[in-house]
Design an enzyme around this catalytic site. Sequence first.
Site, PDB file in Angstrom:
ATOM      1  N   SER A 110       0.795  -1.224   0.000  1.00 46.27           N
ATOM      2  CA  SER A 110       0.000   0.000   0.000  1.00 46.27           C
ATOM      3  C   SER A 110       0.828   1.275   0.000  1.00 46.27           C
ATOM      4  O   SER A 110       1.590   1.508  -0.925  1.00 46.27           O
ATOM      5  CB  SER A 110      -0.953  -0.042   1.194  1.00 46.27           C
ATOM      6  OG  SER A 110      -1.833   1.029   1.131  1.00 46.27           O
ATOM      7  N   HIS A 111       0.713   2.050   1.064  1.00 45.88           N
ATOM      8  CA  HIS A 111       1.354   3.365   1.115  1.00 45.88           C
ATOM      9  C   HIS A 111       2.816   3.280   1.561  1.00 45.88           C
ATOM     10  O   HIS A 111       3.470   4.308   1.690  1.00 45.88           O
ATOM     11  CB  HIS A 111       0.583   4.262   2.077  1.00 45.88           C
ATOM     12  CG  HIS A 111       0.466   3.642   3.434  1.00 45.88           C
ATOM     13  ND1 HIS A 111      -0.382   2.592   3.699  1.00 45.88           N
ATOM     14  CD2 HIS A 111       1.116   3.884   4.585  1.00 45.88           C
ATOM     15  CE1 HIS A 111      -0.260   2.235   4.960  1.00 45.88           C
ATOM     16  NE2 HIS A 111       0.654   3.004   5.526  1.00 45.88           N
ATOM     17  N   ASP A 274      -2.310   6.521  -3.280  1.00 41.31           N
ATOM     18  CA  ASP A 274      -1.218   5.759  -2.668  1.00 41.31           C
ATOM     19  C   ASP A 274      -0.767   4.629  -3.587  1.00 41.31           C
ATOM     20  O   ASP A 274      -1.248   4.496  -4.721  1.00 41.31           O
ATOM     21  CB  ASP A 274      -1.611   5.236  -1.279  1.00 41.31           C
ATOM     22  CG  ASP A 274      -2.616   4.104  -1.346  1.00 41.31           C
ATOM     23  OD1 ASP A 274      -3.379   4.050  -2.322  1.00 41.31           O
ATOM     24  OD2 ASP A 274      -2.628   3.266  -0.421  1.00 41.31           O
ATOM     25  N   ASP A 276      -1.286   1.399  -3.860  1.00 42.46           N
ATOM     26  CA  ASP A 276      -2.244   0.439  -4.420  1.00 42.46           C
ATOM     27  C   ASP A 276      -3.568   1.078  -4.813  1.00 42.46           C
ATOM     28  O   ASP A 276      -4.520   0.365  -5.158  1.00 42.46           O
ATOM     29  CB  ASP A 276      -2.463  -0.718  -3.450  1.00 42.46           C
ATOM     30  CG  ASP A 276      -3.057  -0.273  -2.127  1.00 42.46           C
ATOM     31  OD1 ASP A 276      -2.807   0.884  -1.723  1.00 42.46           O
ATOM     32  OD2 ASP A 276      -3.767  -1.076  -1.495  1.00 42.46           O
ATOM     33  N   ASP A 278      -5.964   2.753  -3.165  1.00 43.10           N
ATOM     34  CA  ASP A 278      -7.183   2.829  -2.352  1.00 43.10           C
ATOM     35  C   ASP A 278      -7.278   4.103  -1.521  1.00 43.10           C
ATOM     36  O   ASP A 278      -8.315   4.401  -0.951  1.00 43.10           O
ATOM     37  CB  ASP A 278      -7.365   1.567  -1.495  1.00 43.10           C
ATOM     38  CG  ASP A 278      -6.166   1.282  -0.609  1.00 43.10           C
ATOM     39  OD1 ASP A 278      -5.201   2.062  -0.621  1.00 43.10           O
ATOM     40  OD2 ASP A 278      -6.208   0.245   0.091  1.00 43.10           O
ATOM     41  N   ARG A 279      -6.188   4.887  -1.472  1.00 41.08           N
ATOM     42  CA  ARG A 279      -6.249   6.137  -0.696  1.00 41.08           C
ATOM     43  C   ARG A 279      -6.319   7.350  -1.618  1.00 41.08           C
ATOM     44  O   ARG A 279      -5.896   7.279  -2.778  1.00 41.08           O
ATOM     45  CB  ARG A 279      -4.995   6.309   0.155  1.00 41.08           C
ATOM     46  CG  ARG A 279      -4.833   5.278   1.209  1.00 41.08           C
ATOM     47  CD  ARG A 279      -3.646   5.639   2.084  1.00 41.08           C
ATOM     48  NE  ARG A 279      -3.500   4.632   3.130  1.00 41.08           N
ATOM     49  CZ  ARG A 279      -2.879   4.846   4.278  1.00 41.08           C
ATOM     50  NH1 ARG A 279      -2.328   6.018   4.516  1.00 41.08           N
ATOM     51  NH2 ARG A 279      -2.793   3.890   5.180  1.00 41.08           N
ATOM     52  N   LYS A 373     -11.521   0.565   0.153  1.00 41.83           N
ATOM     53  CA  LYS A 373     -11.557   2.000  -0.081  1.00 41.83           C
ATOM     54  C   LYS A 373     -11.074   2.251  -1.503  1.00 41.83           C
ATOM     55  O   LYS A 373     -10.413   1.410  -2.098  1.00 41.83           O
ATOM     56  CB  LYS A 373     -10.731   2.751   0.955  1.00 41.83           C
ATOM     57  CG  LYS A 373      -9.296   2.274   1.167  1.00 41.83           C
ATOM     58  CD  LYS A 373      -8.731   2.961   2.407  1.00 41.83           C
ATOM     59  CE  LYS A 373      -7.248   2.688   2.601  1.00 41.83           C
ATOM     60  NZ  LYS A 373      -6.992   1.465   3.376  1.00 41.83           N
TER      61      LYS A 373
HETATM   62  C1  VG1 Z   1      -3.071   2.364   8.392  1.00 39.65           C
HETATM   63  C2  VG1 Z   1      -4.216   3.336   8.558  1.00 39.65           C
HETATM   64  C3  VG1 Z   1      -5.537   2.609   8.410  1.00 39.65           C
HETATM   65  C4  VG1 Z   1      -5.581   1.888   7.058  1.00 39.65           C
HETATM   66  C5  VG1 Z   1      -4.371   0.978   6.930  1.00 39.65           C
HETATM   67  C6  VG1 Z   1      -4.286   0.333   5.553  1.00 39.65           C
HETATM   68  O1  VG1 Z   1      -3.096   1.387   9.405  1.00 39.65           O
HETATM   69  O2  VG1 Z   1      -4.143   3.979   9.802  1.00 39.65           O
HETATM   70  O3  VG1 Z   1      -6.599   3.526   8.541  1.00 39.65           O
HETATM   71  O4  VG1 Z   1      -6.755   1.136   6.933  1.00 39.65           O
HETATM   72  O5  VG1 Z   1      -3.170   1.724   7.122  1.00 39.65           O
HETATM   73  O6  VG1 Z   1      -4.202   1.283   4.585  1.00 39.65           O
HETATM   74  P1  VG1 Z   1      -2.177   1.464  10.721  1.00 39.65           P
HETATM   75  O7  VG1 Z   1      -2.468   0.201  11.479  1.00 39.65           O
HETATM   76  O8  VG1 Z   1      -0.783   1.596  10.258  1.00 39.65           O
HETATM   77  O9  VG1 Z   1      -2.616   2.689  11.453  1.00 39.65           O
HETATM   78  V1  VG1 Z   1      -3.457   0.927   3.100  1.00 39.65           V
HETATM   79  O10 VG1 Z   1      -3.581   2.149   2.423  1.00 39.65           O
HETATM   80  O11 VG1 Z   1      -3.577  -0.685   2.974  1.00 39.65           O
HETATM   81  O12 VG1 Z   1      -4.041   1.686   1.954  1.00 39.65           O
HETATM   82 CO    CO Z   2      -3.459   1.580   0.152  1.00 38.97          CO
END
Ligand code: VG1
Ligand code: CO
Length: 540
Positions: A110-111, A274, A276, A278-279, A373
């Site tokens: 992801s991010h 981000d 992947d 989803d953000r 998302k």
């Molecule tokens: C973080 C964020 C959470 C989000 C998760 C996955 O988790 O706070 O809100 O769902 O990332 O996002 P954590 O446990 O690090 O706070 V990701 O963009 O898979 O787009």
């Molecule tokens: Co993501």
Amino acid sequence: MRYPTRPIEGQRPGTSGLRKKTRVFMAPGYLENFVQATFDAIGGVAGKVLVLGGDGRYFSREAAETILKMAAANGAARVILGQGAWLSTPAASHLIRISGADGGIILSASHNPGGPDEDFGVKYNSANGGPAPEAVTEAIFAATQRLTEYRKADVPDIDLDLLGEQHVAGMTVEIVNPVAAYADLMETLFDFGALRRLFATGFRARIDSMNAITGPYAVEIFERRLGAAKGTVVHAKPLPDFGGMHPDPNPTWAHILMAEMLGPNAPDFGAASDGDGDRNMVLGRGIYVSPSDSLAVLAENLQLAPAYANGPKGVARSMPTSTAVDRVAKALGIACFETPTGWKFFGNLLDASKVTLCGEESFGTGSDHVREKDGLWAVLMWLTILAKTGKSVAEVMADHWARFGRTYYSRHDYEALPIAMAEAMMADLRAKLADLPGHAAAGLRISAADEFSYTDPVDGTVSGGQGLRLFFDGDARAVLRLSGTGTEGATLRLYLERYVSGPQGLAEDTQSMLAPVSAAVEALVGVCRLSGRKGPDVVT
Ligand code: VG1
Ligand code: CO
């Protein structure tokens, strides 16, 4: 072929799948163990159909080849693969749903940054298209701890870029265009005619894909289907290391876009995604929209898009997300659910049709069109609001705050703290919680304090230990929790908010407004005092 193996420590999925340093995933047997455990935990994959793809980060192609051979050896009937092993997370969710697949595997951290020295991740999604619920991720973890072998076909690699059908040891692999079905879905949700007219008036947007997976999706949707000017999408080519960018759409990491939007001659609208896809981060000319506010604005205006003509049935937000959307829900007379952090907790609410719109403070918003998302969906929803109201982003925000008041909101992240130190800070605060109400910290009176626990309203599952909450007099709140997506040390997230009903005080500086709340937390917890840090590493 059956390969003997032994359990590997630490393969417990976090907030969103298993994330580790890429080199950890590349070590012999590491990926194989986790994938076999996933297959075992879901009752095997014999005869099943799976979707596979990811954000294209370093090691994705090798991982995809391995997973195809493992799926074949485990008896899967078919794998639907995004061409080049590409699929954004929302597109993967959609593909699982429309193909009637039994589930899917998403290759992404992801991010988190990508590359040989950065991060990789693997996540399993269920047949509804959403992240596996906690019962499944715990079953996967349990399976990793008793693994004795994994299965993998001993056959050559296939061509991941060739559209159409190929075979891996008797299993069919169907390679599909990763963008088409998703872009078609967007056309059914939004009024593309109205959006085309918006761009035809000379409306200028900047969409920053951060060299990650949304590039091809954004070019297809905005530049090809909606007629936005060529070059509207920047950093549009997904690169294995994201070209060195940290694909986290927040003011710190999307600083190029921030500078453009807050500088002279800024476009009308800006957004970033981000790794992947989803953000999303949304900006207007000279204005940054906090994700919690964005969720509230989308709830207020959802009915402007054809697919949501009746407005939301209900809304849901993660607990640390601000209460801005709660006030919109109240005005609309609909339910507002408060869930733990992580999209997996929205799945049941969406499947049971209790909510249409969900969101998190971490730049995530989405609707019941998929079970993840969806960054570009949120961008299209924002453009819909601008097209149908004729307002600028700044005007939309000013009108929203005038009607509902404003929740000043910020998240302060302290990254890579020693794990023992971060856990001790949390434990000390947890032990004090019961005594805090009625006491003051740095001049702020604490009205309530607790540890958040969630009972799923659909299946009754209880998820405890989901964050420490401090409520202060004067409509202020602080939340502390440890991240479940990091790969280095512990990341402490401190979420701060303070509500002002207006009409005075709606245009103040966010950090100044929240300074008393963060001072109270420092007095109580001593994050800076104990860690020796001067302040947070990332402020959003
Ligand atoms: C973080 C964020 C959470 C989000 C998760 C996955 O988790 O706070 O809100 O769902 O990332 O996002 P954590 O446990 O690090 O706070 V990701 O963009 O898979 O787009
Ligand atoms: Co993501």
